[in-house]
Design a protein around this motif. Structure first.
Motif, PDB file in Angstrom:
ATOM      1  N   VAL A  62       0.774  -1.880   0.044  1.00  0.00           N
ATOM      2  CA  VAL A  62       0.111  -0.061   0.146  1.00  0.00           C
ATOM      3  C   VAL A  62       1.264   1.048   0.520  1.00  0.00           C
ATOM      4  O   VAL A  62       1.606   1.444   0.538  1.00  0.00           O
ATOM      5  N   GLN A  63       0.397   2.000  -0.963  1.00  0.00           N
ATOM      6  CA  GLN A  63       1.335   3.508  -0.842  1.00  0.00           C
ATOM      7  C   GLN A  63       0.904   4.557  -0.005  1.00  0.00           C
ATOM      8  O   GLN A  63      -0.863   5.200  -0.187  1.00  0.00           O
ATOM      9  N   ASP A  64       1.716   5.205  -0.346  1.00  0.00           N
ATOM     10  CA  ASP A  64       1.083   5.956   0.548  1.00  0.00           C
ATOM     11  C   ASP A  64       0.379   7.564   0.267  1.00  0.00           C
ATOM     12  O   ASP A  64      -0.441   7.847   0.882  1.00  0.00           O
ATOM     13  N   TRP A  65       0.385   7.526  -0.703  1.00  0.00           N
ATOM     14  CA  TRP A  65      -1.228   7.749  -2.380  1.00  0.00           C
ATOM     15  C   TRP A  65      -2.688   7.406  -1.775  1.00  0.00           C
ATOM     16  O   TRP A  65      -2.907   7.768  -2.180  1.00  0.00           O
ATOM     17  N   ALA A  66      -2.666   6.259  -1.396  1.00  0.00           N
ATOM     18  CA  ALA A  66      -3.819   5.889  -0.920  1.00  0.00           C
ATOM     19  C   ALA A  66      -4.165   5.279  -0.080  1.00  0.00           C
ATOM     20  O   ALA A  66      -5.685   4.761  -0.163  1.00  0.00           O
ATOM     21  N   VAL A  67      -3.561   5.964   0.382  1.00  0.00           N
ATOM     22  CA  VAL A  67      -3.840   6.138   2.421  1.00  0.00           C
ATOM     23  C   VAL A  67      -4.915   7.223   3.047  1.00  0.00           C
ATOM     24  O   VAL A  67      -4.180   7.308   4.174  1.00  0.00           O
ATOM     25  N   SER A  68      -3.874   8.706   2.141  1.00  0.00           N
ATOM     26  CA  SER A  68      -4.427   9.628   2.440  1.00  0.00           C
ATOM     27  C   SER A  68      -4.600  10.971   2.029  1.00  0.00           C
ATOM     28  O   SER A  68      -5.262  10.635   0.561  1.00  0.00           O
ATOM     29  N   PHE A  69      -5.177  12.239   2.126  1.00  0.00           N
ATOM     30  CA  PHE A  69      -6.687  13.067   1.320  1.00  0.00           C
ATOM     31  C   PHE A  69      -5.179  13.669  -0.142  1.00  0.00           C
ATOM     32  O   PHE A  69      -3.945  13.857   0.688  1.00  0.00           O
ATOM     33  N   GLY A  70      -5.526  13.406  -0.740  1.00  0.00           N
ATOM     34  CA  GLY A  70      -5.240  14.675  -1.458  1.00  0.00           C
ATOM     35  C   GLY A  70      -5.238  16.068  -1.739  1.00  0.00           C
ATOM     36  O   GLY A  70      -6.375  16.027  -0.936  1.00  0.00           O
ATOM     37  N   ASP A  71      -5.249  16.451  -2.592  1.00  0.00           N
ATOM     38  CA  ASP A  71      -5.427  17.988  -2.823  1.00  0.00           C
ATOM     39  C   ASP A  71      -6.966  18.331  -3.239  1.00  0.00           C
ATOM     40  O   ASP A  71      -7.643  17.284  -3.716  1.00  0.00           O
ATOM     41  N   GLY A  72      -7.650  19.160  -2.489  1.00  0.00           N
ATOM     42  CA  GLY A  72      -8.762  19.508  -2.571  1.00  0.00           C
ATOM     43  C   GLY A  72      -9.341  20.481  -3.619  1.00  0.00           C
ATOM     44  O   GLY A  72      -8.106  20.842  -4.546  1.00  0.00           O
ATOM     45  N   VAL A  73     -10.523  20.675  -4.694  1.00  0.00           N
ATOM     46  CA  VAL A  73     -10.908  21.588  -5.709  1.00  0.00           C
ATOM     47  C   VAL A  73     -10.449  23.139  -5.721  1.00  0.00           C
ATOM     48  O   VAL A  73     -10.379  23.207  -6.652  1.00  0.00           O
ATOM     49  N   ASP A  74     -10.250  23.139  -4.517  1.00  0.00           N
ATOM     50  CA  ASP A  74     -10.078  24.652  -4.886  1.00  0.00           C
ATOM     51  C   ASP A  74      -8.326  24.480  -4.417  1.00  0.00           C
ATOM     52  O   ASP A  74      -7.983  26.242  -4.446  1.00  0.00           O
ATOM     53  N   ALA A  75      -7.340  23.821  -4.470  1.00  0.00           N
ATOM     54  CA  ALA A  75      -6.507  24.169  -3.828  1.00  0.00           C
ATOM     55  C   ALA A  75      -5.712  24.864  -5.522  1.00  0.00           C
ATOM     56  O   ALA A  75      -4.243  25.718  -4.552  1.00  0.00           O
ATOM     57  N   THR A  76      -5.656  24.079  -6.987  1.00  0.00           N
ATOM     58  CA  THR A  76      -5.022  25.561  -7.586  1.00  0.00           C
ATOM     59  C   THR A  76      -6.292  26.153  -8.579  1.00  0.00           C
ATOM     60  O   THR A  76      -6.571  25.516  -9.403  1.00  0.00           O
ATOM     61  N   PRO A  77      -6.380  27.052  -8.380  1.00  0.00           N
ATOM     62  CA  PRO A  77      -7.650  27.634  -8.799  1.00  0.00           C
ATOM     63  C   PRO A  77      -7.633  27.431 -10.922  1.00  0.00           C
ATOM     64  O   PRO A  77      -8.776  28.188 -11.578  1.00  0.00           O
ATOM     65  N   TYR A  78      -6.070  28.040 -10.622  1.00  0.00           N
ATOM     66  CA  TYR A  78      -6.209  27.583 -12.051  1.00  0.00           C
ATOM     67  C   TYR A  78      -4.822  26.791 -12.299  1.00  0.00           C
ATOM     68  O   TYR A  78      -4.084  26.616 -11.919  1.00  0.00           O
ATOM     69  N   GLY A  79      -5.266  25.623 -12.901  1.00  0.00           N
ATOM     70  CA  GLY A  79      -4.238  24.663 -12.895  1.00  0.00           C
ATOM     71  C   GLY A  79      -3.446  25.029 -13.614  1.00  0.00           C
ATOM     72  O   GLY A  79      -2.954  25.244 -14.682  1.00  0.00           O
ATOM     73  N   LEU A  80      -2.079  24.002 -12.599  1.00  0.00           N
ATOM     74  CA  LEU A  80      -0.947  24.007 -12.764  1.00  0.00           C
ATOM     75  C   LEU A  80      -0.298  22.681 -13.544  1.00  0.00           C
ATOM     76  O   LEU A  80      -0.725  21.414 -12.961  1.00  0.00           O
ATOM     77  N   PRO A  81       0.699  21.991 -14.170  1.00  0.00           N
ATOM     78  CA  PRO A  81       1.698  21.393 -13.950  1.00  0.00           C
ATOM     79  C   PRO A  81       2.010  20.393 -13.010  1.00  0.00           C
ATOM     80  O   PRO A  81       2.398  21.177 -12.577  1.00  0.00           O
ATOM     81  N   ILE A  82       1.901  18.980 -13.078  1.00  0.00           N
ATOM     82  CA  ILE A  82       2.938  18.368 -12.245  1.00  0.00           C
ATOM     83  C   ILE A  82       3.835  18.854 -11.552  1.00  0.00           C
ATOM     84  O   ILE A  82       4.092  19.005 -12.529  1.00  0.00           O
TER      85      ILE A  82
END
Length: 424
Positions: free
Chosen positions: A41-61
């Protein structure tokens, strides 16, 4: 061979012994052992990610942070009158994100509010007019995908292989969907009866920046497909691309795509400004220069593998890909050579070519780990075939800067790395 009998890519990958041989020893070993990225099990599968308002204008990862425009510092004395390059080696498809699309400025990118924007049409018109940005939005709109290429794209390669990367040899180009009003509509709004016979008339276009960058355009082109654009890829133009309004001149050199356009004058002749006399003309071997070479001839380049996009997976199945375009119409065919032009294979076009737009091509092949001299050769709907550098030099010599559309060569080495070489 019918389509029914042609081997599919899936069958090729599944059934070819070479495909199995293409896996590295380490990769094959991992395939036979538990892979912790699957079994644990990886970290990204057991914790919350960013909310929908984290980047109002989307940016490259952040993992794609290297996919950016780049400048070559020694090309110009100052970045306010300079150019940067689209990372074409790292993109796929044909549409260029605005944030990656190359910039060319003659006096820097200016900030101009929509509310302060004005576009004047004057000269040999029935009624001189001034449009606000809001006025332009009220006219019928059009949407078109076009490439914009600087006339100096590949210009450094005239004398020999110079810049080591597709981004730097061919990256003065982008391909976007433009939204705007046809110039024909605006000229008709002002009325052209005062101009009389239009067959010998011109329009002179100027930008609002300090350089003005005035260019003359023959009336037949102005009334054909030229667009006064205020959107690209569905959103407002970026500042560096002429916000809030720029000119789009399909198939013709980028210098004519005047940014921050402020004035269009109907004239009895060409102005022959600095940008169409001492600059943006093609100097021949005898010192004379070709005049009015607006259209960009058919051209192509392999973007991967290339110096900035080496082969990292070892021998076996390989996708060779690149871009092709023509200012005279649609691309109809692209051939790829792996031996410096001795033999050619016809590549697969991702979709049928579109007029004055980039076309993506693919050659699904197999690499045995040996040296390759990769080339691509484009053909357009007029029957024009992209020339070799030797063929181009036979006509124009070595003195030109602009309109170099010769075949490009990458030397791919057994370790997968590539470099820019000349095979004339």
């Amino acid at each position: 061979m019918s389509d029914m009998l042609k081997p599919s890519r899936r069958a090729f990958l599944r059934g070819s012994a070479a495909a199995a041989a293409g896996l590295t020893a380490a990769g094959a070993a991992r395939a036979n052992e538990p892979d912790p990225l699957i079994t644990e099990v990886q970290d990204w599968a057991v914790s919350f990610g960013d909310g929908v308002d984290a980047t109002p204008y989307g940016l490259p990862i952040e993992y794609e942070a290297d996919v950016v425009r780049r400048n070559v510092e020694w090309l110009t004395a100052d970045t306010t009158s300079s150019i940067n390059f689209t990372p074409i080696h790292a993109l796929d498809g044909t549409i260029t994100p605005q944030g990656c699309a190359f910039e060319r400025h003659h006096s820097g990118a200016i900030e101009l509010r929509k509310e302060d924007y004005r576009l004047m049409i004057n000269g040999l018109v029935d009624t001189p007019l001034v449009f606000t940005y809001a006025d332009l939005e009220r006219f019928p709109r059009e949407n078109h995908v076009y490439f914009c290429e600087c006339a100096a794209n590949t210009g450094m390669e005239w004398a020999g292989a110079q810049l080591n990367g597709a981004q730097f040899t061919h990256g003065m180009i982008h391909n976007m969907e433009y939204t705007g009003v046809s110039l024909r509509t605006l000229l008709n709004e002002a009325g052209l009866d005062a101009a009389g016979d239009l067959s010998d008339k011109w329009v002179y276009v100027e930008g609002a920046d300090a350089s003005s960058n005035g260019r003359s355009i023959p009336m037949d082109k102005a009334l054909d497909d030229v667009l006064v654009a205020f959107k690209a890829n569905g959103e407002a133009l970026r500042k560096e691309h002429g916000y809030p309004v720029r000119l789009v001149v399909p198939g013709w050199e980028g210098n004519m795509w005047v940014k921050w356009i402020r004035r269009i004058e109907v004239m009895p002749n060409a102005v022959e400004s600095r940008e169409e006399t001492s600059k943006y003309t093609d100097t021949l071997a005898d010192g004379t220069s070709r005049k009015w070479t607006w259209a960009m001839d058919a051209k192509s380049v392999v973007t991967s593998p290339s110096p900035q996009s080496p082969i990292t997976h070892g021998a076996g199945p390989l996708v060779i890909t690149g871009l092709a375009w023509s200012g005279h119409g649609a691309i109809t065919r692209v051939d790829v050579s792996k031996d410096g032009g001795k033999t050619w294979e016809t590549a697969r076009l991702a979709k049928p070519g579109e007029k004055m737009a980039l076309t993506r091509f693919y050659l699904d092949t197999e690499w045995n780990g040996e040296d390759m001299l990769l080339q691509s050769r484009a053909m357009d709907e007029t029957g024009y075939v992209q020339p070799t550098k030797a063929q181009l030099r036979d006509v124009r010599g070595y003195n030109s800067i602009y309109h170099n559309n010769c075949i490009q060569t990458w030397h791919v080495k057994p370790n997968g790395e590539a470099e820019n070489v000349e095979v004339s």
